[in-house]
Design an enzyme around this catalytic site. Structure first.
Site, PDB file in Angstrom:
ATOM      1  N   TYR A 188     -11.744  -7.027  16.382  1.00  0.00           N
ATOM      2  CA  TYR A 188     -12.274  -8.294  16.870  1.00  0.00           C
ATOM      3  C   TYR A 188     -13.713  -8.472  16.408  1.00  0.00           C
ATOM      4  O   TYR A 188     -14.112  -9.564  16.007  1.00  0.00           O
ATOM      5  CB  TYR A 188     -12.204  -8.361  18.407  1.00  0.00           C
ATOM      6  CG  TYR A 188     -10.793  -8.368  18.924  1.00  0.00           C
ATOM      7  CD1 TYR A 188     -10.037  -9.536  18.924  1.00  0.00           C
ATOM      8  CD2 TYR A 188     -10.196  -7.205  19.410  1.00  0.00           C
ATOM      9  CE1 TYR A 188      -8.728  -9.544  19.402  1.00  0.00           C
ATOM     10  CE2 TYR A 188      -8.898  -7.202  19.881  1.00  0.00           C
ATOM     11  CZ  TYR A 188      -8.168  -8.370  19.869  1.00  0.00           C
ATOM     12  OH  TYR A 188      -6.878  -8.373  20.328  1.00  0.00           O
ATOM     13  N   CYS A 196      -2.094 -12.840  14.608  1.00  0.00           N
ATOM     14  CA  CYS A 196      -3.030 -12.274  15.576  1.00  0.00           C
ATOM     15  C   CYS A 196      -2.686 -10.824  15.912  1.00  0.00           C
ATOM     16  O   CYS A 196      -3.536 -10.094  16.419  1.00  0.00           O
ATOM     17  CB  CYS A 196      -3.085 -13.135  16.829  1.00  0.00           C
ATOM     18  SG  CYS A 196      -1.499 -13.432  17.614  1.00  0.00           S
ATOM     19  N   HIS A 197      -1.476 -10.389  15.589  1.00  0.00           N
ATOM     20  CA  HIS A 197      -1.096  -8.993  15.852  1.00  0.00           C
ATOM     21  C   HIS A 197      -1.873  -8.021  14.965  1.00  0.00           C
ATOM     22  O   HIS A 197      -1.893  -6.828  15.243  1.00  0.00           O
ATOM     23  CB  HIS A 197       0.417  -8.798  15.657  1.00  0.00           C
ATOM     24  CG  HIS A 197       0.898  -9.041  14.269  1.00  0.00           C
ATOM     25  ND1 HIS A 197       1.122 -10.314  13.774  1.00  0.00           N
ATOM     26  CD2 HIS A 197       1.195  -8.181  13.264  1.00  0.00           C
ATOM     27  CE1 HIS A 197       1.544 -10.211  12.515  1.00  0.00           C
ATOM     28  NE2 HIS A 197       1.594  -8.941  12.186  1.00  0.00           N
ATOM     29  N   ASN A 243      -3.707 -18.099  20.472  1.00  0.00           N
ATOM     30  CA  ASN A 243      -3.001 -18.486  19.246  1.00  0.00           C
ATOM     31  C   ASN A 243      -1.584 -18.947  19.600  1.00  0.00           C
ATOM     32  O   ASN A 243      -0.791 -18.173  20.109  1.00  0.00           O
ATOM     33  CB  ASN A 243      -2.957 -17.286  18.291  1.00  0.00           C
ATOM     34  CG  ASN A 243      -2.031 -17.492  17.119  1.00  0.00           C
ATOM     35  OD1 ASN A 243      -1.737 -18.618  16.722  1.00  0.00           O
ATOM     36  ND2 ASN A 243      -1.568 -16.396  16.551  1.00  0.00           N
ATOM     37  N   GLU A 276       5.059  -3.762   9.319  1.00  0.00           N
ATOM     38  CA  GLU A 276       4.256  -4.077   8.142  1.00  0.00           C
ATOM     39  C   GLU A 276       3.668  -2.822   7.504  1.00  0.00           C
ATOM     40  O   GLU A 276       3.691  -2.677   6.280  1.00  0.00           O
ATOM     41  CB  GLU A 276       3.142  -5.058   8.509  1.00  0.00           C
ATOM     42  CG  GLU A 276       3.649  -6.429   8.868  1.00  0.00           C
ATOM     43  CD  GLU A 276       2.540  -7.429   9.157  1.00  0.00           C
ATOM     44  OE1 GLU A 276       1.347  -7.118   8.927  1.00  0.00           O
ATOM     45  OE2 GLU A 276       2.874  -8.545   9.600  1.00  0.00           O
TER      46      GLU A 276
END
Length: 169
Positions: free
Chosen positions: A99, A130-131, A122, A157
């Site tokens: 962040y 946002c993950h 979001n 991912e």
């Protein structure tokens, strides 16, 4: 506030997804594991066929064939939220930032909490990734869909971008 023209449901490997489109076909909201109350909150007809392109791109993502989404988006938010959501889309697939790093990239070095709040609001999960934002110490913090879902998305991912053998592959 733009009113949704229709919504639909899509099955994914991460659970059911609800999506809402505006009259132009732009994505207003994408929500994992919607509750009946969340579905009822938007008084618009269900039209799964209208979501064909969203469904196709989600299927490509799940198959490991897509790392970025090419959809018309229309998230509703303040100018600052819009700025954060745009920055989220710049975080590459399989990468994470904190962040604080995101706040500094936006020119607000003391704005980690504000970035966190914008991240938490979001409306377009996964597609506005946002993950991919973590706590300063690398910990999983805050995710509207729950931390297990955030962990599953990141692992999905990272397994596809990590050096061979890192995850046993």
């Amino acid at each position: 506030m733009t009113t949704a023209a229709c919504h639909g449901l899509i099955d994914t490997r991460f659970g059911p997804v609800a999506a809402w489109l505006d009259v132009r076909g732009a994505l207003l909201r994408l929500l994992f594991n919607p509750t009946p109350e969340q579905l009822a909150a938007h008084a618009c007809p269900r039209d799964d066929a209208a979501l064909a392109e969203v469904e196709r791109q989600l299927a490509e993502y799940q198959a490991g064939e897509r790392q970025t989404f090419n959809l018309a988006l229309a998230p509703q938010g303040t100018p600052f939220q819009q700025q954060v959501w745009t920055a989220l889309r710049e975080i590459p697939y399989g990468h994470t930032v904190s962040y604080g790093e995101l706040a500094r990239a936006l020119g607000n070095p003391d704005g980690a909490r504000a970035v966190g709040r914008a991240n938490a609001t979001n409306p377009i999960a996964l597609i506005v990734p946002c993950h991919r934002v973590l706590g300063t110490d690398g910990s999983l913090t805050g995710y509207a869909g729950g931390l297990p879902l955030k962990a599953a998305l990141l692992r999905f991912e990272l397994e596809r971008t990590a050096p061979p053998g890192l995850f046993g592959g």
